[in-house]
Design a protein around this motif. Structure first.
Motif: not given
Length: 529
Positions: A157-161, A183-191, A271-280
């Protein structure tokens, strides 16, 4: 043979040989002698001048010889290059025609030993595939209700860039071009990291990256500069001498760790990636050399002595992946491991692992792992490189996906930068079903083990994959398989036929081999004119 290949008529010269094989093999021989393969003479020449190409030529030159034994190596290479220049297409018959000698000798004692290995791979793969499919049938005890489930083969369902990052590693004088699908969502995303294969690039799995991004994963696709399509292009242009350097066995896993280090920095300061990548919560999927890379960073340990022993015993092997693995013996020292603790799950598609890791190395993987095998893989033979290594995994969450009818290259999509076009006969039958299978398996696997969404575990089952099967490529999934299940298939079985012998000797080895009937013929030595 030329008359027979062209007309199907057995003349007086060929009459002494024809009775030695049956009518079915004669028909195969006619087809094989005239089979056209669209090879570029420059590509053939460059490959045959690489160490791996020369190693294969040296082995074949022990079998197919001329009156001048001192020059048979060069005669074979020249004949193959000249045959590839034929505008009508490369054929085994044309290779024979281009030999700089009126007389060619085929030493069948040695030839049959080589053919025996090929037939052994074919027979063992068929038997092992049957075992896996039978196990999958037993595990698929309950029907899966597709009407109440997600269609994981379709986008989420998610759009992405997509954005491209160029990472530099001054210590290794290495650039790591990387595509990030966010993904466009501002949540933390697993990698999820995607590692391409030898001679490929980051565009070959764009379809999978886009798919996973639509399901909420931040997908990063690095390009391994020492073993990518550009390296292959430089080989074909004569600017480098080898397909890849042994150093790539170290650099590829290091690329992944360096990339994750850089993403950690960007997630703090960009700023574009802050809080959006879950490195764990990081997963990795790789194909071929990328499959090796995935297993390495997931925890497989290097077994230098095992590698050396296998390479010393592989003088008559036509396992191309083993030739590549043996290149690692040139390294001054193999580290004990190159694993990264941030990797929490791994998928290896068509990997090679039997020599460089072996059972001792693969048993060290502790994270959930899936191995995807193709039944028609002639580069990393399915049983020794994928099915048997699956039995060596000790991690409790492990899966073996077997795709019957797929080749070593079926997972690839075309790339705008590919040095050699992905030819239909290399990829095999329509690869789209395999791409659909990989989309569904990757989405379910990483949803389960990176996002901890346990409802997706039901998709990692034999009964689910049974419902999404598409002819002519069949998918089977098992969670358990033991060495004893395969014990009968690990015995040496030599089923020889003359047709396979001739094609094996004359056709460019990195391209897929056909599967022939296993009617046997008695060994004999004969001078072929």
């Amino acid at each position: 043979m030329e008359t027979y290949a062209r007309t199907g008529q057995i003349d007086s010269k060929f009459a002494d040989y024809a009775p030695r094989i049956n009518s079915k093999q004669l028909a195969q021989l006619q087809q094989l002698l005239s089979t056209k393969i669209p090879l570029n003479s420059v590509a053939v020449s460059q490959f045959l001048h690489t160490p791996i190409g020369e190693e294969l030529l040296g082995r074949l030159a022990q079998v197919i010889q001329t009156d001048d034994l001192a020059s048979e190596f060069h005669a074979l290479r020249d004949a193959m290059i000249l045959a590839a220049r034929n505008p009508q297409g490369f054929t085994p018959l044309e290779v024979l025609r281009q030999f700089p000698s009126e007389t060619v000798y085929i030493k069948l004692e040695k030839a049959l030993a080589l053919v025996g290995e090929v037939n052994q791979f074919v027979n063992q793969t068929n038997d092992a595939s049957m075992v896996v499919n039978q196990k999958a049938t037993l595990e698929a005890q309950f029907p899966f209700d597709l009407s109440r489930s997600e269609n994981l083969r379709q986008p989420g369902r998610l759009a992405w860039k997509k954005q491209t990052l160029t990472l530099s590693d001054p210590e290794r004088d290495r650039q790591i071009p990387t595509d990030l699908y966010l993904p466009h969502s501002r949540t933390r995303h697993p990698i999820v990291v995607i590692s391409h294969g030898l001679g490929s690039d980051r565009f070959s799995f764009a379809y999978l990256a886009e798919h996973l991004a639509s399901y909420g994963f931040a997908v990063v696709v690095p390009e391994h500069s020492g073993s990518d399509s550009n390296q292959l292009a430089m080989l074909l242009a004569g600017r480098v001498r080898d397909i890849t350097s042994p150093q790539e066995f170290l650099d590829r896993p290091i690329d992944v760790s360096k990339l994750l280090n850089k993403l950690e920095q960007l997630s703090r300061f960009d700023p574009e990636l802050q809080g959006r990548l879950d490195l764990q919560s990081v997963g990795i999927v790789g194909q071929s050399f990328g499959g090796y890379t995935a297993l390495a960073v997931a925890g497989a340990t290097f077994q230098a002595q095992h590698l050396k022993t296998m390479c010393q015993a592989s003088q008559d092997s036509l396992n191309l992946s083993l030739l590549l693995q043996c290149g690692a013996t040139q390294l001054p020292q193999l580290p004990s491991h190159l694993s990264d603790p941030r990797i929490k799950a791994a998928i290896a598609i068509n990997p090679f692992s039997s020599a460089i890791f072996g059972q001792a190395g693969l048993s060290q993987i502790r994270v959930p792992t899936m191995i995807v095998a193709s039944s028609a893989d002639t580069i990393a033979p399915t049983l020794p490189e994928q099915i048997q290594p699956f039995t060596w995994l000790t991690t409790p969450n492990k899966y073996l996906a077997l795709i019957t009818g797929a080749t070593h290259f079926s997972a690839l999509a075309s790339s705008p930068n590919e040095a050699i076009p992905v030819l239909p006969f290399v990829v095999g039958t329509n690869p789209i079903p395999m791409h659909q299978y990989l989309k569904a398996l990757n989405a379910a696997f990483f949803k389960t083990y990176l996002m901890n969404q346990q409802q997706y575990r039901s998709y990692l089952s034999a009964n689910y994959v049974k419902t999404i099967n598409q002819l002519p490529i069949q998918l089977a999934l098992v969670k358990t398989l033991s060495t004893s299940d395969l014990s009968k298939n690990l015995e040496d079985r030599l089923s020889l036929n003359l047709s396979a012998c001739i094609l094996l000797l004359l056709v460019f080895a990195p391209f897929p081999l056909w599967d022939w009937a296993s009617n046997s013929v008695k060994p004999y030595t004969r001078r072929l004119m």
